[in-house]
Design a protein around this motif. Structure first.
Motif, PDB file in Angstrom:
ATOM      1  N   VAL A  19       0.853  -1.190   0.000  1.00  0.00           N
ATOM      2  CA  VAL A  19       0.000   0.000   0.000  1.00  0.00           C
ATOM      3  C   VAL A  19       0.883   1.232   0.000  1.00  0.00           C
ATOM      4  O   VAL A  19       1.811   1.344   0.803  1.00  0.00           O
ATOM      5  N   VAL A  20       0.604   2.152  -0.925  1.00  0.00           N
ATOM      6  CA  VAL A  20       1.333   3.415  -1.019  1.00  0.00           C
ATOM      7  C   VAL A  20       0.310   4.548  -1.029  1.00  0.00           C
ATOM      8  O   VAL A  20      -0.556   4.595  -1.905  1.00  0.00           O
ATOM      9  N   ARG A  21       0.402   5.421  -0.021  1.00  0.00           N
ATOM     10  CA  ARG A  21      -0.523   6.561   0.100  1.00  0.00           C
ATOM     11  C   ARG A  21      -1.978   6.111  -0.005  1.00  0.00           C
ATOM     12  O   ARG A  21      -2.801   6.726  -0.671  1.00  0.00           O
ATOM     13  N   GLY A  25       6.908   6.110   1.589  1.00  0.00           N
ATOM     14  CA  GLY A  25       6.684   7.422   0.989  1.00  0.00           C
ATOM     15  C   GLY A  25       5.829   7.297  -0.250  1.00  0.00           C
ATOM     16  O   GLY A  25       4.757   6.696  -0.235  1.00  0.00           O
ATOM     17  N   ASP A  26       6.318   7.846  -1.367  1.00  0.00           N
ATOM     18  CA  ASP A  26       5.616   7.747  -2.647  1.00  0.00           C
ATOM     19  C   ASP A  26       6.174   6.626  -3.517  1.00  0.00           C
ATOM     20  O   ASP A  26       5.845   6.556  -4.709  1.00  0.00           O
ATOM     21  N   ASP A  27       7.012   5.772  -2.958  1.00  0.00           N
ATOM     22  CA  ASP A  27       7.756   4.806  -3.759  1.00  0.00           C
ATOM     23  C   ASP A  27       7.411   3.361  -3.403  1.00  0.00           C
ATOM     24  O   ASP A  27       6.946   3.062  -2.296  1.00  0.00           O
ATOM     25  N   ILE A  28       7.692   2.474  -4.366  1.00  0.00           N
ATOM     26  CA  ILE A  28       7.660   1.031  -4.136  1.00  0.00           C
ATOM     27  C   ILE A  28       9.096   0.522  -4.194  1.00  0.00           C
ATOM     28  O   ILE A  28       9.832   0.823  -5.140  1.00  0.00           O
ATOM     29  N   TYR A  29       9.484  -0.237  -3.179  1.00  0.00           N
ATOM     30  CA  TYR A  29      10.838  -0.792  -3.091  1.00  0.00           C
ATOM     31  C   TYR A  29      10.802  -2.295  -3.362  1.00  0.00           C
ATOM     32  O   TYR A  29       9.949  -3.007  -2.827  1.00  0.00           O
ATOM     33  N   ILE A  30      11.730  -2.770  -4.182  1.00  0.00           N
ATOM     34  CA  ILE A  30      11.987  -4.197  -4.377  1.00  0.00           C
ATOM     35  C   ILE A  30      13.356  -4.466  -3.753  1.00  0.00           C
ATOM     36  O   ILE A  30      14.370  -3.937  -4.207  1.00  0.00           O
ATOM     37  N   VAL A  31      13.370  -5.296  -2.705  1.00  0.00           N
ATOM     38  CA  VAL A  31      14.561  -5.425  -1.867  1.00  0.00           C
ATOM     39  C   VAL A  31      15.076  -6.860  -1.874  1.00  0.00           C
ATOM     40  O   VAL A  31      14.321  -7.814  -1.639  1.00  0.00           O
ATOM     41  N   ASP A  73      15.821  -1.814  -5.636  1.00  0.00           N
ATOM     42  CA  ASP A  73      15.268  -1.075  -6.773  1.00  0.00           C
ATOM     43  C   ASP A  73      14.020  -0.322  -6.327  1.00  0.00           C
ATOM     44  O   ASP A  73      13.213  -0.855  -5.554  1.00  0.00           O
ATOM     45  N   VAL A  74      13.857   0.895  -6.831  1.00  0.00           N
ATOM     46  CA  VAL A  74      12.781   1.775  -6.371  1.00  0.00           C
ATOM     47  C   VAL A  74      11.974   2.283  -7.550  1.00  0.00           C
ATOM     48  O   VAL A  74      12.535   2.721  -8.567  1.00  0.00           O
ATOM     49  N   LEU A 112       6.258   6.548  -7.791  1.00  0.00           N
ATOM     50  CA  LEU A 112       4.910   6.585  -8.352  1.00  0.00           C
ATOM     51  C   LEU A 112       4.407   8.010  -8.572  1.00  0.00           C
ATOM     52  O   LEU A 112       3.466   8.222  -9.325  1.00  0.00           O
ATOM     53  N   GLY A 113       5.029   8.979  -7.897  1.00  0.00           N
ATOM     54  CA  GLY A 113       4.521  10.347  -7.993  1.00  0.00           C
ATOM     55  C   GLY A 113       4.776  11.008  -9.325  1.00  0.00           C
ATOM     56  O   GLY A 113       4.135  12.000  -9.669  1.00  0.00           O
ATOM     57  N   SER A 114       5.711  10.492 -10.118  1.00  0.00           N
ATOM     58  CA  SER A 114       6.047  11.115 -11.393  1.00  0.00           C
ATOM     59  C   SER A 114       5.027  10.751 -12.463  1.00  0.00           C
ATOM     60  O   SER A 114       4.281   9.785 -12.334  1.00  0.00           O
ATOM     61  N   GLU A 115       5.018  11.555 -13.541  1.00  0.00           N
ATOM     62  CA  GLU A 115       4.071  11.311 -14.622  1.00  0.00           C
ATOM     63  C   GLU A 115       4.354   9.983 -15.312  1.00  0.00           C
ATOM     64  O   GLU A 115       3.436   9.263 -15.713  1.00  0.00           O
ATOM     65  N   ARG A 116       5.625   9.644 -15.446  1.00  0.00           N
ATOM     66  CA  ARG A 116       6.025   8.367 -16.026  1.00  0.00           C
ATOM     67  C   ARG A 116       6.844   7.601 -15.004  1.00  0.00           C
ATOM     68  O   ARG A 116       8.056   7.823 -14.878  1.00  0.00           O
ATOM     69  N   PRO A 117       6.209   6.710 -14.234  1.00  0.00           N
ATOM     70  CA  PRO A 117       6.950   5.963 -13.218  1.00  0.00           C
ATOM     71  C   PRO A 117       8.119   5.211 -13.839  1.00  0.00           C
ATOM     72  O   PRO A 117       7.989   4.577 -14.888  1.00  0.00           O
ATOM     73  N   ALA A 118       9.269   5.286 -13.192  1.00  0.00           N
ATOM     74  CA  ALA A 118      10.469   4.625 -13.711  1.00  0.00           C
ATOM     75  C   ALA A 118      11.254   4.032 -12.558  1.00  0.00           C
ATOM     76  O   ALA A 118      11.209   4.517 -11.419  1.00  0.00           O
ATOM     77  N   TRP A 119      11.988   2.965 -12.855  1.00  0.00           N
ATOM     78  CA  TRP A 119      12.798   2.287 -11.849  1.00  0.00           C
ATOM     79  C   TRP A 119      14.160   2.965 -11.705  1.00  0.00           C
ATOM     80  O   TRP A 119      14.712   3.470 -12.665  1.00  0.00           O
ATOM     81  N   ARG A 120      14.683   2.946 -10.484  1.00  0.00           N
ATOM     82  CA  ARG A 120      16.040   3.423 -10.216  1.00  0.00           C
ATOM     83  C   ARG A 120      16.627   2.576  -9.093  1.00  0.00           C
ATOM     84  O   ARG A 120      15.904   1.914  -8.358  1.00  0.00           O
ATOM     85  N   LYS A 121      17.926   2.580  -8.993  1.00  0.00           N
ATOM     86  CA  LYS A 121      18.597   1.847  -7.925  1.00  0.00           C
ATOM     87  C   LYS A 121      19.038   2.802  -6.828  1.00  0.00           C
ATOM     88  O   LYS A 121      19.389   3.955  -7.103  1.00  0.00           O
ATOM     89  N   VAL A 122      18.995   2.309  -5.585  1.00  0.00           N
ATOM     90  CA  VAL A 122      19.523   3.064  -4.448  1.00  0.00           C
ATOM     91  C   VAL A 122      20.591   2.215  -3.779  1.00  0.00           C
ATOM     92  O   VAL A 122      20.943   1.135  -4.269  1.00  0.00           O
ATOM     93  N   ALA A 123      21.132   2.705  -2.672  1.00  0.00           N
ATOM     94  CA  ALA A 123      22.227   1.999  -1.995  1.00  0.00           C
ATOM     95  C   ALA A 123      21.818   0.562  -1.676  1.00  0.00           C
ATOM     96  O   ALA A 123      20.744   0.327  -1.121  1.00  0.00           O
TER      97      ALA A 123
END
Length: 345
Positions: free
Chosen positions: A245-247, A287-293, A313-314, A317-328
């Motif tokens: 669940v996100v927001r 927050g506004d994100d989905i995390y794959i851990v 990987d994150v 969802l808040g952006s107009e075009r949801p996209a994946w990015r990596k974090v630490a």
């Protein structure tokens, strides 16, 4: 007794310290004994709420190393290692984890150890044990045990209280029992039973102010809105797969796509085909994100190797075009995720 900060009343000084990010608290404790006492006090964490400096973290435990938890700080993109959970259960697994009242709770579960000679499970399958981690004192403490030993059960927080339902008890027997825990009184109370048990693991999600208990492979979802009213069974055409669940919105990963579940209908959000080989991961909202851990990259037709992962990987969802990015990546935990939840400190 000297003031925490010279020239300021302690009540004001506490509110100043409350604005310091959590990851720096161990360094603040080195300043003086009075600062150490202040950092570990309930007053500081109450002040963090008052000055709106509370932070949200991910809490993660994986197959390796044993009984270790890490916190992810999304603001500073770093991982914080917690003390080892002092359980005497080897290869602790099949537990549930939630957070409430500013603390992390690890409930139930049992040993996943295997006898190397026979291949049989070498340990207890389910326990009633409950542990809590207090970020103020950075210590684990035992809490009141559940009324029933459980493993692979649904566990959620509703109105600040922990609801545990279903799952398996000792000798791998599926159960309908449900109970609720008040972290303020440290007491468990019996809830009405689920309508039915099922010979598969169940999970829980709080959505629309209600607890939903789902069994793998079943369309029937048991819903708890009122503690006294008990469970109501509904037939939903929800997709099967990891949920979060996100927001206040429900998202499901199914057939390597992320969908937003809207009542009985759904809308495809983005492809998740990059995770096609990935198993044993956690999917969670923060927050506004989905995390794959974490997880493991299993073998496929072209590659027989198995790779243990610490990747994160994150999906924003808040952006107009949801996209994946990596974090630490996870710093110490690796492989199959055994527990993952949010924690607000």
């Amino acid at each position: 007794m000297t003031a925490l900060i010279e020239g300021l009343p302690d009540a004001v000084a506490i509110r100043c310290l409350a604005r310091v990010p959590f990851y720096l608290h161990p360094k603040l404790e080195l300043v003086s004994h009075s600062w150490r006492a202040a950092i570990q006090s309930a007053e500081l964490f109450k002040a963090r709420q008052e000055v709106n400096s509370s932070e949200e973290f991910l809490c993660v435990s994986a197959f390796e190393p044993e009984n270790l938890w890490e916190l992810y700080d999304p603001t500073h993109d770093l991982w914080i290692t917690l003390p080892i959970l002092p359980s005497n259960i080897s290869h602790f697994a099949r537990f549930s984890v939630v957070s409430t009242a500013g603390k992390l709770f690890v409930l139930g579960g049992g040993s996943d150890a295997v006898d190397p000679l026979t291949g049989d499970q070498d340990g207890i399958f389910a326990t009633d044990k409950v542990w809590s981690y207090d970020p103020a004192t950075r210590a684990w403490n035992p809490r009141a045990s559940m009324l029933v030993p459980r493993a692979m059960f649904a566990c959620c927080v509703l109105d600040g209280k922990i609801v545990a339902a279903g799952g398996f008890t000792n000798r791998r027997k599926s159960i309908c029992n449900a109970e609720i825990y008040d972290p303020e009184t440290n007491v468990w109370v019996q809830l009405p039973d689920l309508h039915h048990a099922h010979n598969s693991a169940c999970s829980g999600v709080v959505f629309g102010g209600k607890v939903h208990v789902l069994h793998k492979g079943l369309s029937t979802i048991q819903v708890l809105e009122n503690f006294k009213q008990g469970w109501i069974a509904h037939e939903y055409s929800w997709l099967q797969g990891p949920m979060t669940v996100v927001r206040g919105k429900l998202y499901v990963m199914s057939n390597w796509f992320i969908y937003k579940q809207e009542g009985e209908s759904r809308r495809m959000i983005v492809s998740a085909s990059d995770f096609r080989r990935r198993i044993g991961y956690a999917m969670i909202g923060l927050g506004d994100d989905i995390y794959i851990v974490g997880g493991v990259n299993g073998p496929d037709y072209w590659n027989c190797s198995v790779k243990v992962l610490s990747d994160v990987d994150v999906l924003t969802l808040g952006s107009e075009r949801p996209a994946w990015r990596k974090v630490a990546p996870l710093t110490r935990c690796r492989g199959t995720i055994l527990g993952c939840t949010q924690l607000r400190i």
